[in-house]
Design an enzyme around this catalytic site. Structure first.
Site, PDB file in Angstrom:
ATOM      1  N   ARG A  82       0.785  -1.151  -0.284  1.00 22.28           N
ATOM      2  CA  ARG A  82       0.085  -0.007  -0.181  1.00 22.28           C
ATOM      3  C   ARG A  82       0.778   1.257  -0.022  1.00 22.28           C
ATOM      4  O   ARG A  82       2.184   1.237   0.078  1.00 22.28           O
ATOM      5  CB  ARG A  82      -0.839  -0.125   1.262  1.00 22.28           C
ATOM      6  CG  ARG A  82      -2.011  -1.116   1.130  1.00 22.28           C
ATOM      7  CD  ARG A  82      -2.720  -1.277   2.543  1.00 22.28           C
ATOM      8  NE  ARG A  82      -3.298  -0.137   3.139  1.00 22.28           N
ATOM      9  CZ  ARG A  82      -3.703   0.125   4.287  1.00 22.28           C
ATOM     10  NH1 ARG A  82      -3.723  -0.836   5.178  1.00 22.28           N
ATOM     11  NH2 ARG A  82      -4.365   1.170   4.497  1.00 22.28           N
ATOM     12  N   HIS A 112       5.284 -14.511   4.734  1.00 28.96           N
ATOM     13  CA  HIS A 112       3.915 -14.995   4.587  1.00 28.96           C
ATOM     14  C   HIS A 112       2.928 -14.578   5.555  1.00 28.96           C
ATOM     15  O   HIS A 112       3.355 -14.619   6.887  1.00 28.96           O
ATOM     16  CB  HIS A 112       3.531 -16.713   4.220  1.00 28.96           C
ATOM     17  CG  HIS A 112       4.637 -17.347   4.778  1.00 28.96           C
ATOM     18  ND1 HIS A 112       5.022 -18.552   4.158  1.00 28.96           N
ATOM     19  CD2 HIS A 112       5.373 -17.440   6.464  1.00 28.96           C
ATOM     20  CE1 HIS A 112       5.947 -19.340   5.210  1.00 28.96           C
ATOM     21  NE2 HIS A 112       6.131 -18.412   6.205  1.00 28.96           N
TER      22      HIS A 112
END
Length: 218
Positions: A82, A112
């Site tokens: 983002r 992850h």
């Protein structure tokens, strides 16, 4: 020259800068102000907007908006970078990792299922599966700093504002609420306990049910 494979499936915004050696696979959407540096590879199904992708970096099935990816970094699949995310050279950002308003130093790995928000992460840091940078207290956002060489174990919570020193070790399952000195090892989880009485009670068959080993279900 650059290559766009399956061009009928690829969208490239007017004004995007694509340098020599870039390879763009099918299903990519490149919008806004984007720079794809020499040798970058966009594997299928990325969305890249208002971002810079460094030389020889690789993206796979990820969303990158308002971010910068360094040279040789590998991102995805299913990562979300983002606004304000800066991923350093040769970093690994794996599946279901979200980074927001955070800089990640060269060589660091977030492989992850992690959230890194409002933070600065040093070089060669390992951030384990399920780690959360807890940056919001319900009213305000706060900042977290992780020093170079630190190891953050799986399912750790870093409650901002907090600083993890260089080469510190945070054990899996720990919730960190205070600064951790350089080189320190911190563990903060409930000690595992076992009770023979509870085990026997749970394993005892109920009336009308077969017991274990005598045809009863598990």
């Amino acid at each position: 020259m650059y290559k766009i494979l399956s061009p009928e499936t690829v969208t490239v915004a007017e004004g995007a800068v694509i340098e020599d050696g870039v390879v763009i696979h099918s299903g990519n959407v490149i919008g806004g102000s984007v720079i794809l540096r020499r040798g970058a590879v966009l594997y299928p199904n990325n969305i890249v907007e208002d971002s810079e992708i460094g030389e020889e970096a690789e993206l796979t099935a990820s969303v990158v908006r308002g971010a910068k990816v360094g040279r040789g970094a590998k991102v995805g699949p299913f990562a979300n970078l983002r606004a304000g995310a800066v991923v350093g050279e040769n970093c690994r950002v794996g599946d279901f990792v979200e980074i927001k308003n955070a800089a990640v130093g060269a060589g660091s790995k977030i492989s992850h299922l992690a959230y890194v928000g409002d933070a600065r992460v040093g070089e060669n840091v390992n951030i384990g599966c399920g780690v959360v940078f807890c940056n919001f207290d319900g009213r305000s956002k706060h900042f977290t700093e992780v020093g170079s060489g630190a190891f953050i174990g799986s399912n750790a919570n870093l409650v901002a504002p907090v600083r993890i020193g260089e080469n510190a070790f945070v054990a899996a399952g720990t919730t960190v609420t205070r600064d951790v000195p350089a080189g320190a090892c911190v563990i903060g989880r409930v000690r595992q306990e076992e009770s023979e009485g509870i085990r026997k009670k749970r394993c005892k068959s109920s009336p009308g049910e077969g017991s274990r080993g005598e045809g009863g279900g598990l």
